[in-house]
Enzyme design. Structure first.
Site, PDB file in Angstrom:
ATOM      1  N   ASP A  47      19.242  -6.035  -0.971  1.00 33.75           N
ATOM      2  CA  ASP A  47      18.700  -4.755  -1.403  1.00 33.75           C
ATOM      3  C   ASP A  47      18.658  -3.975  -0.190  1.00 33.75           C
ATOM      4  OD1 ASP A  47      16.873  -6.898  -0.739  1.00 33.75           O
ATOM      5  OD2 ASP A  47      15.454  -5.456  -0.135  1.00 33.75           O
ATOM      6  N   ASP A  96       0.682  -1.279   0.037  1.00 37.67           N
ATOM      7  CA  ASP A  96      -0.017   0.135  -0.044  1.00 37.67           C
ATOM      8  C   ASP A  96       0.881   1.285   0.047  1.00 37.67           C
ATOM      9  OD1 ASP A  96       0.979  -0.036   2.462  1.00 37.67           O
ATOM     10  OD2 ASP A  96      -0.837  -0.270   3.536  1.00 37.67           O
ATOM     11  N   ASP A 154      17.962  -0.034   6.512  1.00 33.02           N
ATOM     12  CA  ASP A 154      16.784  -0.414   6.804  1.00 33.02           C
ATOM     13  C   ASP A 154      16.370  -1.466   8.241  1.00 33.02           C
ATOM     14  OD1 ASP A 154      14.107  -2.044   6.252  1.00 33.02           O
ATOM     15  OD2 ASP A 154      14.624  -2.164   4.269  1.00 33.02           O
TER      16      ASP A 154
HETATM   17  P1  AMP Z   1      12.033  -4.203   2.884  1.00 34.40           P
HETATM   18  O1  AMP Z   1      11.652  -5.734   3.463  1.00 34.40           O
HETATM   19  O2  AMP Z   1      11.382  -3.299   3.853  1.00 34.40           O
HETATM   20  O3  AMP Z   1      13.491  -4.063   2.725  1.00 34.40           O
HETATM   21  O4  AMP Z   1      11.363  -4.206   1.612  1.00 34.40           O
HETATM   22  C1  AMP Z   1      11.288  -4.995   0.538  1.00 34.40           C
HETATM   23  C2  AMP Z   1      10.713  -4.364  -0.686  1.00 34.40           C
HETATM   24  O5  AMP Z   1       9.390  -4.183  -0.376  1.00 34.40           O
HETATM   25  C3  AMP Z   1      10.934  -2.805  -1.253  1.00 34.40           C
HETATM   26  O6  AMP Z   1      10.728  -2.959  -2.585  1.00 34.40           O
HETATM   27  C4  AMP Z   1      10.069  -2.223  -0.372  1.00 34.40           C
HETATM   28  O7  AMP Z   1       9.778  -0.817  -1.202  1.00 34.40           O
HETATM   29  C5  AMP Z   1       8.881  -2.806  -0.432  1.00 34.40           C
HETATM   30  N1  AMP Z   1       7.787  -2.626   0.421  1.00 34.40           N
HETATM   31  C6  AMP Z   1       7.757  -2.813   1.924  1.00 34.40           C
HETATM   32  N2  AMP Z   1       6.639  -2.314   2.487  1.00 34.40           N
HETATM   33  C7  AMP Z   1       5.838  -1.973   1.513  1.00 34.40           C
HETATM   34  C8  AMP Z   1       4.752  -1.272   1.434  1.00 34.40           C
HETATM   35  N3  AMP Z   1       4.030  -1.310   2.532  1.00 34.40           N
HETATM   36  N4  AMP Z   1       4.223  -0.840   0.478  1.00 34.40           N
HETATM   37  C9  AMP Z   1       4.770  -1.002  -0.858  1.00 34.40           C
HETATM   38  N5  AMP Z   1       6.190  -1.554  -0.872  1.00 34.40           N
HETATM   39  C10 AMP Z   1       6.580  -2.030   0.095  1.00 34.40           C
HETATM   40 MG    MG Z   2      14.490  -2.465   2.161  1.00 34.85          MG
END
Ligand code: AMP
Ligand code: MG
Length: 494
Positions: free
Chosen positions: A251, A124, A261
């Site tokens: 990432d 979202d 992160d």
């Molecule tokens: P992360 O686990 O925070 O490193 O995120 C991994 C991927 O998921 C990244 O591409 C983030 O931008 C995406 N992501 C995480 N949470 C959301 C969210 N609520 N809405 C859209 N993308 C998300």
């Molecule tokens: Mg991330």
């Protein structure tokens, strides 16, 4: 607004259009400021009072775009828990622009939680207040602990509810980084065999983070080397303060060498090498003791992306890159052992010092001793007299286990030129009294999410600004959790 608030100079936005998607944040209903980081604002040359004003908060929430901003979501890919995701990207973050801080360093200003982007997949685009507060507290604590990290410039609530397992208050974190370029950014282009983009990205990174690499005969190999060094030093720092990142996907591996992160991250209370907090890390891939091997694996992935740039002969490239990657474990060990020696109060270097550290850690693991308190209190002990050892002994289930180790430690101290006082001062400057303990962070989140109360957040944040000071009135924040307060799992910052 007339005079520019930020004075942006946006180097990433000058890269080719397929590096990102240009778009604005999605406005939110009623933004309210939770916290502005005044000292960071000043360091960035920004006016904290203007940012905290009604119009400033509209910007921090993404409702208004400053005229010199060039908002964009960055494209990247990544290996998540070892599995390849060819397209991740900023799914809920938007880079507003870059400023030059008072040290002349370029810094990204990014809004996290500001709505959907072309990279959102099923998400979202929003962030929940609890994880935003966690990131604010832990990243600022890491900075105060002297660990390279992204920073928190501000947190705002959006006035909107976000649906997770239940509805929770939405928030935006304003994040500051040397850059948001990750190993996954390189992997995005490598997977598409877009060599031209890789070269532009590598040149951008060299100019921005590692200008010395430009002078090298092989600048891209020198870049690899610099990133390997930065990560070796970073992960050593994590281990030395008991930090578990929790989601070391490529990432989430910053090219600049900053911690980035803060999802399911946590600091250990009692020491155990296999400690995992992340609720999604079932195999313990990112356990405390696995962090260096995982960083090594992530860097091998980074090296692979640079093969086409290092030499026109790919066999030659591979050999050169492999050599550098193979050097990681030794570099990590060197950084870690140096830090470990300092933690034990040793100034000189002896071959047997790493064994002394290993034996202490093994004893701590066997005796469920609190990682932070053992090292902090070790600094109080006299070098030639064990009569006041109780403060440390009582941290061990079997205090005599510590006594046995302490005999070796004191024998080793006899080779040291420094006296007790000097050693104590040095040890206290690197062994923190205060870390963001999980149960305290949890307390902050519960108060804010459940009761709209930010007093506990303010208090914890303030205590963590001076992690190496005794702070007599805050000693309760040094304490490990009571059994009923122990936090077993942390969740991804979604
Ligand atoms: P992360 O686990 O925070 O490193 O995120 C991994 C991927 O998921 C990244 O591409 C983030 O931008 C995406 N992501 C995480 N949470 C959301 C969210 N609520 N809405 C859209 N993308 C998300
Ligand atoms: Mg991330």
């Amino acid at each position: 607004m007339n005079a520019p608030i930020f004075g942006f100079d946006n180097s990433y936005a000058r890269l080719p259009e397929h590096f990102f998607a240009r778009l604005s944040p999605t406005p939110v209903s009623t933004p309210r400021l939770v916290k502005i980081n005044e000292s960071l604002a000043n360091h960035l040359g920004l006016d904290a009072a203007v940012l905290a004003s009604t119009e400033g908060v509209q910007i921090l929430a993404g409702n208004r775009i400053p005229s010199d901003a060039e908002p964009l979501a960055m494209a990247y890919a990544g290996f998540q828990f070892g599995g390849w995701s060819p397209q991740l990207g900023d799914g809920r973050a938007i880079l507003l622009g870059e400023v030059i801080d008072q040290d002349g360093i370029r810094r990204d200003i990014q809004l996290k939680g500001c709505g959907r982007t072309p990279f959102s997949r099923n998400g979202d685009g929003r962030a929940v207040l609890g994880p935003v507060l966690r990131e604010y507290i832990v990243s600022e604590a890491m900075h105060a602990l002297g660990v390279p990290t992204t920073r928190a410039l501000a947190a705002v609530t959006t006035g909107e509810q976000v649906q997770r397992e239940r509805f929770l208050p939405g928030a935006v974190l304003v994040r500051v980084a040397r850059s948001h370029i990750r190993v996954g950014t390189f992997q995005y282009f490598a997977a598409r065999q877009d060599i031209e983009a890789l070269r532009l990205l590598a040149d951008h990174v060299i100019d921005r983070h590692y200008p010395n690499a430009r002078e090298d005969q092989r600048p891209y190999l020198a870049l690899l080397d610099a990133v390997i060094n930065a990560q070796a030093s970073l992960v050593a720092r994590w281990k030395l303060i008991g930090f578990i990142h929790g989601v070391m996907n490529t990432d989430n591996t910053s090219i600049s060498g900053e911690t980035i992160d803060y999802g399911p991250c946590a600091f250990m209370d009692t020491y155990h090498p296999s400690t995992v907090y992340s609720s999604i890390d079932h195999g313990g891939r990112y356990a405390y003791a696995n962090q260096a091997p995982i960083a090594h694996w992530n860097l091998a992935g980074f090296a692979q992306t640079l093969i086409p740039l290092i030499d026109t002969d790919s066999a030659q490239s591979l050999e050169l890159a492999q050599d550098r990657v193979n050097a990681f474990p030794a570099r990590f060990e060197t950084a870690y052992n140096e830090g470990a020696r300092e933690k034990l109060g040793l100034e000189m270097s002896k071959q047997s010092d790493s064994t002394l550290m290993e034996e202490l850690l093994a004893t701590m693991a066997d005796n469920q001793a609190d990682f932070t308190l053992v090292f902090r209190r070790l600094s109080w002990l006299a070098g030639d007299d064990d009569s006041s050892d109780d403060s440390v002994r009582q941290l061990f289930k079997e205090p005599a286990a510590f006594d046995r180790w302490a005999v070796q430690w004191r024998a080793r101290l006899r080779d040291e030129p420094r006296g007790d006082l000097e050693r104590c001062t040095q040890m206290q400057a690197i062994n923190p009294a205060y870390i963001p303990r999980n149960h305290r962070v949890e307390e902050v989140i519960r108060a804010a999410e459940d009761n709209g109360s930010f007093g506990p957040f303010e208090r914890l944040h303030e205590v963590l600004q001076k992690p190496f000071d005794e702070q007599q009135i805050n000693v309760e924040f040094q304490k490990p959790p009571q059994p009923e307060e122990i936090v077993q799992a942390t969740f991804c910052g979604t």
